[in-house]
Design a protein around this motif. Structure first.
Motif, PDB file in Angstrom:
ATOM      1  N   TYR A 173       0.709  -1.292   0.008  1.00 59.59           N
ATOM      2  CA  TYR A 173      -0.053   0.117  -0.053  1.00 59.59           C
ATOM      3  C   TYR A 173       0.981   1.282  -0.042  1.00 59.59           C
ATOM      4  O   TYR A 173       0.705   2.195  -0.890  1.00 59.59           O
ATOM      5  CB  TYR A 173      -1.091   0.152   1.386  1.00 59.59           C
ATOM      6  CG  TYR A 173      -1.948   1.361   1.320  1.00 59.59           C
ATOM      7  CD1 TYR A 173      -2.936   1.274   0.768  1.00 59.59           C
ATOM      8  CD2 TYR A 173      -1.259   2.098   2.286  1.00 59.59           C
ATOM      9  CE1 TYR A 173      -3.942   2.404   0.834  1.00 59.59           C
ATOM     10  CE2 TYR A 173      -2.214   3.243   2.605  1.00 59.59           C
ATOM     11  CZ  TYR A 173      -3.422   3.569   1.714  1.00 59.59           C
ATOM     12  OH  TYR A 173      -4.206   4.633   1.977  1.00 59.59           O
ATOM     13  N   TYR A 174       1.940   1.329   0.872  1.00 62.60           N
ATOM     14  CA  TYR A 174       2.745   2.525   1.094  1.00 62.60           C
ATOM     15  C   TYR A 174       3.561   2.558  -0.191  1.00 62.60           C
ATOM     16  O   TYR A 174       3.992   3.782  -0.562  1.00 62.60           O
ATOM     17  CB  TYR A 174       3.293   2.631   2.289  1.00 62.60           C
ATOM     18  CG  TYR A 174       2.271   2.984   3.464  1.00 62.60           C
ATOM     19  CD1 TYR A 174       1.664   4.246   3.573  1.00 62.60           C
ATOM     20  CD2 TYR A 174       1.932   1.998   4.611  1.00 62.60           C
ATOM     21  CE1 TYR A 174       0.872   4.315   4.589  1.00 62.60           C
ATOM     22  CE2 TYR A 174       1.139   2.099   5.515  1.00 62.60           C
ATOM     23  CZ  TYR A 174       0.654   3.602   5.676  1.00 62.60           C
ATOM     24  OH  TYR A 174      -0.474   3.716   6.510  1.00 62.60           O
ATOM     25  N   SER A 175       4.180   1.677  -0.485  1.00 63.63           N
ATOM     26  CA  SER A 175       5.132   1.516  -1.746  1.00 63.63           C
ATOM     27  C   SER A 175       4.559   1.901  -2.864  1.00 63.63           C
ATOM     28  O   SER A 175       5.082   2.632  -3.874  1.00 63.63           O
ATOM     29  CB  SER A 175       5.788   0.129  -1.814  1.00 63.63           C
ATOM     30  OG  SER A 175       6.631  -0.225  -0.691  1.00 63.63           O
ATOM     31  N   TYR A 176       3.076   1.447  -3.124  1.00 61.87           N
ATOM     32  CA  TYR A 176       2.643   2.095  -4.309  1.00 61.87           C
ATOM     33  C   TYR A 176       2.331   3.570  -4.413  1.00 61.87           C
ATOM     34  O   TYR A 176       2.344   3.859  -5.392  1.00 61.87           O
ATOM     35  CB  TYR A 176       0.989   1.360  -4.390  1.00 61.87           C
ATOM     36  CG  TYR A 176       0.438   1.714  -5.581  1.00 61.87           C
ATOM     37  CD1 TYR A 176       0.897   1.598  -6.801  1.00 61.87           C
ATOM     38  CD2 TYR A 176      -0.982   2.208  -5.485  1.00 61.87           C
ATOM     39  CE1 TYR A 176       0.005   1.832  -7.926  1.00 61.87           C
ATOM     40  CE2 TYR A 176      -1.818   2.608  -6.771  1.00 61.87           C
ATOM     41  CZ  TYR A 176      -1.106   2.406  -7.706  1.00 61.87           C
ATOM     42  OH  TYR A 176      -1.821   2.658  -8.712  1.00 61.87           O
ATOM     43  N   LYS A 177       1.998   4.105  -3.195  1.00 64.23           N
ATOM     44  CA  LYS A 177       1.887   5.568  -3.012  1.00 64.23           C
ATOM     45  C   LYS A 177       3.183   6.149  -3.514  1.00 64.23           C
ATOM     46  O   LYS A 177       3.117   7.331  -4.356  1.00 64.23           O
ATOM     47  CB  LYS A 177       1.507   5.951  -1.747  1.00 64.23           C
ATOM     48  CG  LYS A 177      -0.009   5.760  -1.251  1.00 64.23           C
ATOM     49  CD  LYS A 177      -0.303   6.266   0.160  1.00 64.23           C
ATOM     50  CE  LYS A 177      -1.694   6.101   0.310  1.00 64.23           C
ATOM     51  NZ  LYS A 177      -2.636   6.932  -0.559  1.00 64.23           N
ATOM     52  N   ILE A 178       4.337   5.795  -3.200  1.00 61.50           N
ATOM     53  CA  ILE A 178       5.559   6.136  -3.494  1.00 61.50           C
ATOM     54  C   ILE A 178       5.851   6.283  -5.084  1.00 61.50           C
ATOM     55  O   ILE A 178       6.236   7.119  -5.757  1.00 61.50           O
ATOM     56  CB  ILE A 178       6.670   5.803  -2.702  1.00 61.50           C
ATOM     57  CG1 ILE A 178       6.670   5.834  -1.216  1.00 61.50           C
ATOM     58  CG2 ILE A 178       8.090   6.028  -3.442  1.00 61.50           C
ATOM     59  CD1 ILE A 178       7.645   5.611  -0.452  1.00 61.50           C
ATOM     60  N   MET A 179       5.435   4.977  -5.760  1.00 62.75           N
ATOM     61  CA  MET A 179       5.426   4.684  -6.828  1.00 62.75           C
ATOM     62  C   MET A 179       4.660   5.714  -7.808  1.00 62.75           C
ATOM     63  O   MET A 179       5.185   6.024  -8.745  1.00 62.75           O
ATOM     64  CB  MET A 179       5.261   3.337  -7.070  1.00 62.75           C
ATOM     65  CG  MET A 179       6.349   2.279  -6.904  1.00 62.75           C
ATOM     66  SD  MET A 179       6.123   0.396  -7.192  1.00 62.75           S
ATOM     67  CE  MET A 179       5.504  -0.292  -5.707  1.00 62.75           C
ATOM     68  N   GLN A 180       3.565   5.692  -7.366  1.00 61.47           N
ATOM     69  CA  GLN A 180       2.556   6.752  -8.001  1.00 61.47           C
ATOM     70  C   GLN A 180       3.190   8.241  -8.070  1.00 61.47           C
ATOM     71  O   GLN A 180       3.068   8.769  -9.139  1.00 61.47           O
ATOM     72  CB  GLN A 180       1.222   6.778  -7.166  1.00 61.47           C
ATOM     73  CG  GLN A 180       0.286   5.669  -7.618  1.00 61.47           C
ATOM     74  CD  GLN A 180      -0.805   5.773  -6.820  1.00 61.47           C
ATOM     75  OE1 GLN A 180      -0.977   6.167  -5.577  1.00 61.47           O
ATOM     76  NE2 GLN A 180      -1.862   5.695  -7.527  1.00 61.47           N
ATOM     77  N   ALA A 181       3.774   8.623  -6.833  1.00 63.37           N
ATOM     78  CA  ALA A 181       4.508   9.862  -6.917  1.00 63.37           C
ATOM     79  C   ALA A 181       5.604  10.090  -8.002  1.00 63.37           C
ATOM     80  O   ALA A 181       5.992  10.955  -8.313  1.00 63.37           O
ATOM     81  CB  ALA A 181       4.973  10.400  -5.366  1.00 63.37           C
TER      82      ALA A 181
END
Length: 212
Positions: A123-131
């Motif tokens: 979940y949190y890694s995906y947010k970083i990837m999106q950014a």
């Protein structure tokens, strides 16, 4: 004697059938959704640091595998993931420091230090990837952990592939066997019923028929 022996035989058959079913459910989980060989980022899943803040043997093995793939040109970025789960040291930060100590440029190593489990890792890694507009990822973890990670990451709109980090050379066999048994049981349950600790971090997963 015939009665007890017959019951014992029936129990053995039932047990063997249950084990076989769990094995099929677990080992038929796909380990990728792409055949590509290059990715935007290499994601190294966390493992607890030692009580003194140094990197643990399992985490070290995972990071070294991530670095190996990074140096092979598989991806230009490394992302470490994992919060302070077992002690006060955030797994991702310890792993990030270790990667830098191995000569990886600081600008190429990112850290996600909030997550408390694999679901939150995603979940949190995906947010970083999106950014960073990263849409493809090579995910590094230990052999027993990869299929659970696969079951989780397939819920995200990413091109992903699992990569196995070897066990540390002196890692006890009993621990490896325990991890295999526990992961097969827990991951199979998650595949059929959904993970009980997903909460808002992951949509409820439903059973999918094994593909052969």
């Amino acid at each position: 004697m015939r009665g007890p022996l017959r019951l014992l035989r029936i129990f053995g058959i039932v047990l063997a059938t249950a084990i076989a079913c769990l094995a099929v459910i677990y080992f038929s989980i796909p380990m990728n959704d792409t055949q590509q060989g290059q990715f935007d980022v290499i994601l190294v899943l966390g493992n607890p640091a030692k009580s003194d803040g140094s990197i643990g043997p399992v985490a070290r093995s995972r990071v070294l595998e991530g670095i190996r793939q990074y140096r092979a040109g598989v991806a230009p970025n490394l992302l470490m993931t994992g919060g302070a789960v077992q002690n006060r040291f955030a797994e991702a930060q310890v792993m990030q420091q270790f990667a830098r100590s191995q000569g990886v440029p600081p600008s190429a190593v990112f850290a996600e230090g909030e997550s408390q489990n694999t679901i939150q890792n995603a979940y949190y890694s995906y947010k970083i990837m999106q950014a960073h507009d990263w849409t493809s990822v090579l995910i590094v973890s230990s052999p027993t952990h990869l299929r659970r990670a696969s079951l989780i990451f397939r819920n995200y709109p990413l091109e992903w592939k699992m990569d196995e980090a070897p066990w540390p050379q002196d890692y006890p066999l009993r621990k490896r066997l325990w991890f295999w048994c526990s992961e097969i049981g827990y991951t199979s349950y998650g595949r059929i019923f959904g993970f009980p600790n997903a909460h808002q971090y992951l949509p409820h997963t439903h059973f999918t028929l094994p593909r052969f």
